[in-house]
Scaffold this motif. Structure first.
Motif, PDB file in Angstrom:
ATOM      1  N   ASP A 108       0.800  -1.222   0.000  1.00 35.47           N
ATOM      2  CA  ASP A 108       0.000   0.000   0.000  1.00 35.47           C
ATOM      3  C   ASP A 108       0.836   1.276   0.000  1.00 35.47           C
ATOM      4  OD1 ASP A 108       0.972  -0.388   2.529  1.00 35.47           O
ATOM      5  OD2 ASP A 108      -0.891   0.133   3.547  1.00 35.47           O
ATOM      6  N   ILE A 109       2.084   1.199  -0.380  1.00 33.09           N
ATOM      7  CA  ILE A 109       2.958   2.379  -0.441  1.00 33.09           C
ATOM      8  C   ILE A 109       2.738   3.051  -1.795  1.00 33.09           C
ATOM      9  CG2 ILE A 109       5.352   3.156  -0.428  1.00 33.09           C
ATOM     10  CD1 ILE A 109       5.949   0.681   1.374  1.00 33.09           C
ATOM     11  N   SER A 110       2.283   4.312  -1.778  1.00 35.45           N
ATOM     12  CA  SER A 110       1.904   4.986  -3.025  1.00 35.45           C
ATOM     13  C   SER A 110       3.088   5.123  -3.986  1.00 35.45           C
ATOM     14  CB  SER A 110       1.274   6.351  -2.730  1.00 35.45           C
ATOM     15  OG  SER A 110       2.205   7.182  -2.079  1.00 35.45           O
ATOM     16  N   LEU A 111       4.256   5.449  -3.482  1.00 37.84           N
ATOM     17  CA  LEU A 111       5.429   5.577  -4.347  1.00 37.84           C
ATOM     18  C   LEU A 111       5.773   4.246  -5.015  1.00 37.84           C
ATOM     19  CD1 LEU A 111       7.211   7.954  -5.069  1.00 37.84           C
ATOM     20  CD2 LEU A 111       8.760   7.301  -3.237  1.00 37.84           C
ATOM     21  N   LYS A 112       5.611   3.170  -4.282  1.00 38.85           N
ATOM     22  CA  LYS A 112       5.859   1.831  -4.828  1.00 38.85           C
ATOM     23  C   LYS A 112       4.846   1.526  -5.935  1.00 38.85           C
ATOM     24  CE  LYS A 112       6.137  -2.990  -3.301  1.00 38.85           C
ATOM     25  NZ  LYS A 112       6.110  -3.876  -2.138  1.00 38.85           N
ATOM     26  N   LYS A 113       3.588   1.888  -5.714  1.00 45.02           N
ATOM     27  CA  LYS A 113       2.561   1.669  -6.731  1.00 45.02           C
ATOM     28  C   LYS A 113       2.882   2.448  -8.003  1.00 45.02           C
ATOM     29  CE  LYS A 113      -1.276   0.807  -3.562  1.00 45.02           C
ATOM     30  NZ  LYS A 113      -2.550   1.339  -3.052  1.00 45.02           N
ATOM     31  N   GLN A 114       3.341   3.685  -7.840  1.00 45.73           N
ATOM     32  CA  GLN A 114       3.710   4.496  -9.002  1.00 45.73           C
ATOM     33  C   GLN A 114       4.861   3.850  -9.767  1.00 45.73           C
ATOM     34  OE1 GLN A 114       4.585   8.480  -7.743  1.00 45.73           O
ATOM     35  NE2 GLN A 114       2.580   8.754  -6.779  1.00 45.73           N
TER      36      GLN A 114
END
Length: 188
Positions: A108-114
């Motif tokens: 759920d880490i937004s930077l990881k998703k990006q």
């Protein structure tokens, strides 16, 4: 105990480690003799720490279970685990405990998703470098703002980071356990 590099020889190493006096406690022999296997495994072991690569771990953990160590905590390093994007692992690794960084253990880490939307085929080694870069950027901003000389604690991408007043940085990783083939964080 050590184990040889040949996969088929893990069994002998595990048997020597777990079975007292070289007893023959194969499950088939126990059924014939109606012996309680829990009382037959060495009882002076509190936990098992395994240093292995993922291929070896996929063989060693089930072998430990086969020789009645399924009730013992089995710990390893993050190098022995290959987690897919959904943080799943081989179900044969159930019960295995290890520590790793939040970037690897959380989806759920937004930077990881990006990052995954740009390139979903990154290896875990490259992912770890991205996490280190994110934390380095944050630590750099602390240093340039002069806040590094105040004790600071924050949850970074590589773990919980503590910056002491003398500028020393320590890191605590998150503990995880594989259950039903899935990795779940159990603490830090």
């Amino acid at each position: 105990a050590s184990y040889p590099s040949q996969k088929h020889l893990y069994t002998n190493s595990v048997k020597q480690l777990l079975l007292p006096n070289g007893q023959n406690l194969e499950p088939s022999a126990l059924k014939k003799r109606r012996i309680n296997s829990r009382n037959q495994r060495r009882q002076d072991i509190d936990f098992i720490f395994v240093i292995a690569n993922p291929d070896s771990m996929r063989q060693i953990k089930p072998t430990l279970n086969y020789y009645y160590a399924d009730d013992l905590p089995v710990l390893t390093t993050s190098h022995a685990i290959e987690l897919s994007e959904q943080l799943t692992a081989d179900p044969d690794l159930n019960g295995l405990e290890f520590c790793d960084m939040p970037w690897i253990l959380q989806n759920d880490i937004s930077l990881k998703k990006q990052l995954h939307s740009i390139d979903s085929s990154l290896s875990s080694a490259v992912e770890r470098l991205y996490a280190l870069g994110v934390d380095s950027y944050y630590l750099h901003s602390l240093l340039t703002a002069g806040d590094a000389y105040n004790s600071v604690r924050f949850d970074g991408m590589t773990g919980q980071l503590d910056v002491t007043s003398n500028g020393k940085i320590t890191r605590n990783l998150y503990w995880a356990k594989i259950s039903n083939g899935k990795s779940r964080v159990t603490g830090n």
